[in-house]
Scaffold this motif. Structure first.
Motif, PDB file in Angstrom:
ATOM      1  N   ASN A  63       0.813  -1.207   0.000  1.00  0.00           N
ATOM      2  CA  ASN A  63       0.000   0.000   0.000  1.00  0.00           C
ATOM      3  C   ASN A  63       0.854   1.267   0.000  1.00  0.00           C
ATOM      4  O   ASN A  63       0.361   2.351  -0.223  1.00  0.00           O
ATOM      5  CB  ASN A  63      -0.957   0.011   1.192  1.00  0.00           C
ATOM      6  N   SER A  72      -3.271 -10.785  -5.617  1.00  0.00           N
ATOM      7  CA  SER A  72      -4.027 -10.849  -4.369  1.00  0.00           C
ATOM      8  C   SER A  72      -3.343 -10.020  -3.297  1.00  0.00           C
ATOM      9  O   SER A  72      -2.234  -9.527  -3.490  1.00  0.00           O
ATOM     10  CB  SER A  72      -4.117 -12.311  -3.898  1.00  0.00           C
ATOM     11  N   TYR A  73      -4.002  -9.929  -2.157  1.00  0.00           N
ATOM     12  CA  TYR A  73      -3.433  -9.221  -1.021  1.00  0.00           C
ATOM     13  C   TYR A  73      -3.503 -10.100   0.219  1.00  0.00           C
ATOM     14  O   TYR A  73      -4.523 -10.736   0.483  1.00  0.00           O
ATOM     15  CB  TYR A  73      -4.167  -7.897  -0.788  1.00  0.00           C
ATOM     16  N   ILE A  75      -3.243  -9.858   4.217  1.00  0.00           N
ATOM     17  CA  ILE A  75      -3.397  -8.829   5.244  1.00  0.00           C
ATOM     18  C   ILE A  75      -3.083  -9.437   6.611  1.00  0.00           C
ATOM     19  O   ILE A  75      -3.665 -10.444   7.006  1.00  0.00           O
ATOM     20  CB  ILE A  75      -4.838  -8.267   5.271  1.00  0.00           C
ATOM     21  N   ALA A  92      -0.317  -4.862   4.806  1.00  0.00           N
ATOM     22  CA  ALA A  92      -0.701  -5.555   3.577  1.00  0.00           C
ATOM     23  C   ALA A  92       0.528  -5.994   2.793  1.00  0.00           C
ATOM     24  O   ALA A  92       1.525  -5.291   2.734  1.00  0.00           O
ATOM     25  CB  ALA A  92      -1.558  -4.641   2.710  1.00  0.00           C
ATOM     26  N   TRP A  94       1.433  -7.532  -1.113  1.00  0.00           N
ATOM     27  CA  TRP A  94       0.957  -7.880  -2.451  1.00  0.00           C
ATOM     28  C   TRP A  94       1.449  -9.288  -2.763  1.00  0.00           C
ATOM     29  O   TRP A  94       2.588  -9.649  -2.486  1.00  0.00           O
ATOM     30  CB  TRP A  94       1.506  -6.891  -3.476  1.00  0.00           C
ATOM     31  N   VAL A 101      -8.306 -11.512  -1.318  1.00  0.00           N
ATOM     32  CA  VAL A 101      -7.755 -10.870  -0.133  1.00  0.00           C
ATOM     33  C   VAL A 101      -7.799 -11.910   0.974  1.00  0.00           C
ATOM     34  O   VAL A 101      -8.858 -12.494   1.243  1.00  0.00           O
ATOM     35  CB  VAL A 101      -8.579  -9.617   0.270  1.00  0.00           C
ATOM     36  N   TYR A 102      -6.659 -12.158   1.610  1.00  0.00           N
ATOM     37  CA  TYR A 102      -6.542 -13.203   2.619  1.00  0.00           C
ATOM     38  C   TYR A 102      -6.056 -12.586   3.921  1.00  0.00           C
ATOM     39  O   TYR A 102      -5.145 -11.764   3.927  1.00  0.00           O
ATOM     40  CB  TYR A 102      -5.583 -14.299   2.139  1.00  0.00           C
ATOM     41  N   LEU A 103      -6.670 -12.979   5.020  1.00  0.00           N
ATOM     42  CA  LEU A 103      -6.434 -12.357   6.310  1.00  0.00           C
ATOM     43  C   LEU A 103      -5.785 -13.332   7.282  1.00  0.00           C
ATOM     44  O   LEU A 103      -6.213 -14.473   7.414  1.00  0.00           O
ATOM     45  CB  LEU A 103      -7.775 -11.884   6.885  1.00  0.00           C
TER      46      LEU A 103
END
Length: 184
Positions: A63, A72-73, A75, A92, A94, A101-103
């Motif tokens: 970011n 994808s990202y 996090i 975050a 990349w 988006v994966y947490l």
């Protein structure tokens, strides 16, 4: 170093970013100071050479980096159990694969109690999680290794890893962390 490296499967790194920002974190850390926090007027590093010699990439600070690419990202949710976060709710990375988006939630307060070897040190658990998301990660490259967290995670996962760091102090810390391995 770059000309002598062979191709690696995964670039997993947390490069310096935020140059020109007020990143002197000493105001939050009882006066501790760090060379990277002081030298915040440099030009951002180019990641292209590292991307070209790796098949897949996961780069923290996306970011804050100028180049945005499809992918994808990942996090890292750094919030504590009570929802409180220090400076930021998360970080975050990349990821060159997919479109999601994966947490990953790792309590920052618990991590801080184990950290302290480097001002932007990531949890080993976070880096292991990143490695587990990669399609192929038999060989991992971290050209901004800091205190060696990516290398420690790679070792725990049974993977080969190459770490590069300009500051000799952090190289010594990484060597010591890797030396303290546990037999399986």
């Amino acid at each position: 170093v770059l000309p002598w490296l062979e191709r690696c499967d995964l670039l997993l790194t947390d490069p310096p970013y935020g140059y020109g920002w007020n990143t002197n974190y000493s105001r939050f850390s009882r006066g501790t100071n760090d060379k990277r926090a002081i030298e915040n007027d440099k030009t951002p590093v180019s990641l292209d050479p590292w991307i070209q010699i790796t098949t897949e990439q996961m780069i923290f600070g996306c970011n804050s980096l100028p180049q945005q690419r499809p992918g994808s990202y990942l996090i890292w949710d750094k919030r504590c159990a009570d929802g409180f976060a220090f400076l930021s709710d998360g970080e975050a990375a990349w990821w060159s694969e997919g479109h999601g988006v994966y947490l990953c939630s790792i309590n920052a307060q618990q991590h801080r109690s184990k950290a302290g070897l480097h001002p932007t040190q990531k949890p080993v658990q976070l880096m292991s999680w990143c490695i587990s998301k990669a399609k192929v990660a038999d060989s991992i490259l971290d050209p901004f290794m800091g205190s060696g967290t990516t290398l420690v995670a790679a070792k725990l996962e049974g993977r080969k890893a190459i770490g590069i760091e300009l500051d000799e102090k952090y190289c010594e810390i990484a060597v010591e962390r890797l030396r303290q391995g546990v037999l399986f």
